[in-house]
Design a protein around this motif. Structure first.
Motif, PDB file in Angstrom:
ATOM      1  N   GLU A 121     -11.213  33.914  19.689  1.00  0.00           N
ATOM      2  CA  GLU A 121     -11.860  33.745  20.831  1.00  0.00           C
ATOM      3  C   GLU A 121     -11.798  32.235  21.458  1.00  0.00           C
ATOM      4  OE1 GLU A 121     -14.562  36.911  21.867  1.00  0.00           O
ATOM      5  OE2 GLU A 121     -12.620  37.358  20.988  1.00  0.00           O
ATOM      6  N   ALA A 122     -11.842  31.363  20.501  1.00  0.00           N
ATOM      7  CA  ALA A 122     -11.842  29.986  20.858  1.00  0.00           C
ATOM      8  C   ALA A 122     -10.454  29.217  21.186  1.00  0.00           C
ATOM      9  CB  ALA A 122     -12.462  29.179  19.806  1.00  0.00           C
ATOM     10  N   ALA A 123      -9.479  30.116  21.010  1.00  0.00           N
ATOM     11  CA  ALA A 123      -8.042  29.707  20.848  1.00  0.00           C
ATOM     12  C   ALA A 123      -7.774  28.577  21.995  1.00  0.00           C
ATOM     13  CB  ALA A 123      -7.011  30.939  20.943  1.00  0.00           C
ATOM     14  N   SER A 124      -8.307  29.185  23.201  1.00  0.00           N
ATOM     15  CA  SER A 124      -7.737  28.364  24.367  1.00  0.00           C
ATOM     16  C   SER A 124      -8.802  26.931  24.502  1.00  0.00           C
ATOM     17  CB  SER A 124      -7.506  28.923  25.485  1.00  0.00           C
ATOM     18  OG  SER A 124      -8.662  29.746  25.805  1.00  0.00           O
ATOM     19  N   ARG A 125      -9.682  26.773  23.807  1.00  0.00           N
ATOM     20  CA  ARG A 125     -10.935  25.920  24.232  1.00  0.00           C
ATOM     21  C   ARG A 125     -10.364  24.586  23.368  1.00  0.00           C
ATOM     22  NH1 ARG A 125     -16.132  28.432  22.138  1.00  0.00           N
ATOM     23  NH2 ARG A 125     -16.604  26.294  21.842  1.00  0.00           N
ATOM     24  N   ILE A 127     -10.310  21.395  21.174  1.00  0.00           N
ATOM     25  CA  ILE A 127     -10.987  21.004  19.971  1.00  0.00           C
ATOM     26  C   ILE A 127     -12.199  20.127  19.817  1.00  0.00           C
ATOM     27  CG2 ILE A 127     -10.328  20.467  17.678  1.00  0.00           C
ATOM     28  CD1 ILE A 127      -7.374  20.785  18.588  1.00  0.00           C
ATOM     29  N   GLY A 128     -12.115  19.106  20.843  1.00  0.00           N
ATOM     30  CA  GLY A 128     -13.147  18.247  21.121  1.00  0.00           C
ATOM     31  C   GLY A 128     -14.343  18.732  21.221  1.00  0.00           C
ATOM     32  N   GLY A 129     -14.656  19.881  21.671  1.00  0.00           N
ATOM     33  CA  GLY A 129     -15.855  20.649  21.893  1.00  0.00           C
ATOM     34  C   GLY A 129     -16.222  21.486  20.724  1.00  0.00           C
ATOM     35  N   PHE A 130     -15.420  21.564  19.596  1.00  0.00           N
ATOM     36  CA  PHE A 130     -15.813  22.293  18.352  1.00  0.00           C
ATOM     37  C   PHE A 130     -16.677  21.661  17.676  1.00  0.00           C
ATOM     38  CE2 PHE A 130     -11.392  24.981  17.508  1.00  0.00           C
ATOM     39  CZ  PHE A 130     -11.494  25.359  19.069  1.00  0.00           C
TER      40      PHE A 130
END
Ligand code: ADP
Ligand code: ADP
Length: 220
Positions: A121-125, A127-130
C-alpha cells in the motif's frame, strides 16, 4: 557454501579497539543471533563482513570469499543495516527498483518483496515519511530482493510495533527453515530467546560465547 566465517577480525579506530580478534562461524538452516550491549562492536562487525568497512586485521568471508569479491552481490547476501538512514526522496518502489537494476535482479521482485513485507500500500510513498518500523520493513524488503541464501540484519526489531515484531520472527524462522543463513544482531536477550537457535555473544569487541540459545540461557 553459504557459511559466514569470521577469523581474528579486528577493527581499531585510533587507539580504540571496536572489534578485538573476533572469530566465529554462522551456518545455514538456523537463525543465529549476534548479541551484545550497545557499543559492543556488532555493527562494525557486520559492516566488515559486508565489505563496507575494512578490518585492521583478520578476515571475514561469506561462502569462502570476501563479500566484495562475490560476483552475485545482493543475490548472494542480503543485508539490512541502519534502517533509519535510508534516503528520503524516493518512493519505496523507486528505491527498490534502483537496487534491482544495479544488481541484475528482475523488476518483478520489487512488487513481490513489497507485498511480502507488508508495504504494498505504501509502495509509491516517499521513504522520508516512513516510520522507523516501516523503514525496517523496507530494509528487509531490500535484503530479500535478490532471494539470497545469506541474510544479515542489524537490529531489525528497533522501532517496530508489536505486530511487526511477531511478523519478523516468523519471517526469520521461515527463512532459516528454507535452509538460508540468517544472522541478526540485537542488544536484547529476550528477543534472541524468541527468535534465534544459535548465539554469538560479544562484549567490548570480544567473543563471550558461541553456543545454542538454550545452553547460553542455562548459564544463569
Ligand atoms: P554496536 O553495533 O554493538 O552498538 P558499534 O559497532 O556501532 O557497536 O560500535 C563499537 C564501538 O566502536 C563503539 O565504541 C563505537 O563508538 C566505536 N565506533 C564505531 N564506529 C566508529 C567510527 N567510525 N569511528 C570511531 N569509533 C567508532
Ligand atoms: P552507498 O555507499 O552510496 O550507500 P552502496 O552501494 O553501499 O552505496 O549501497 C547502495 C544502496 O544499497 C543503499 O541503500 C544500501 O543500503 C543498499 N545496500 C548495499 N548493500 C546491500 C545489501 N547487501 N543488502 C541490501 N541493501 C544493500
Amino acid at each position: 557454501g553459504d557459511v559466514i566465517e569470521v577469523s581474528e577480525l579486528t577493527k581499531r579506530y585510533g587507539n580504540k579497539t571496536a572489534v578485538d580478534r573476533l572469530s566465529f562461524t554462522v551456518r545455514p538452516g538456523r537463525v543465529t543471533g549476534f548479541l551484545g550491549p550497545n557499543g559492543a562492536g556488532k555493527s562494525t562487525t557486520l559492516r566488515m563482513i559486508l565489505g563496507l568497512d575494512s578490518p585492521t586485521a583478520g578476515s571475514a568471508t561469506v561462502g569462502g570469499v570476501p563479500f566484495r569479491q562475490h560476483p552475485r552481490g545482493l543475490r548472494h547476501v542480503g543485508a539490512l543495516l541502519d534502517a533509519g538512514h535510508v534516503h528520503g526522496g524516493l518512493s519505496a518502489s523507486a528505491h527498490l527498483s534502483a537496487l534491482a537494476r544495479s544488481n541484475a535482479i528482475p523488476r518483478c521482485r520489487v512488487d513481490e518483496v513489497l507485498q511480502e513485507v507488508g508495504l504494498a500500500e505504501a509502495a509509491s510513498r516517499r521513504i522520508g515519511g516512513f516510520s522507523l518500523g516501516m523503514k525496517q520493513r523496507l530494509g528487509i524488503a531490500a535484503a530479500l530482493l535478490g532471494d539470497p541464501p545469506v541474510l544479515m540484519f542489524d537490529e531489525p526489531i528497533n522501532g517496530m510495533d508489536p505486530e511487526g515484531v511477531l511478523w519478523v520472527r516468523r519471517l526469520f524462522r521461515r527463512l532459516a527453515a528454507e535452509g538460508r543463513t540468517v544472522f541478526l544482531s540485537s542488544h536484547l536477550m529476550s528477543e534472541m530467546e524468541n527468535t534465534a537457535d544459535q548465539l554469538v555473544v560479544i562484549g567490548r569487541g570480544r567473543l563471550i560465547a558461541a553456543e545454542s540459545v538454550r545452553d547460553f540461557a542455562a548459564r544463569g
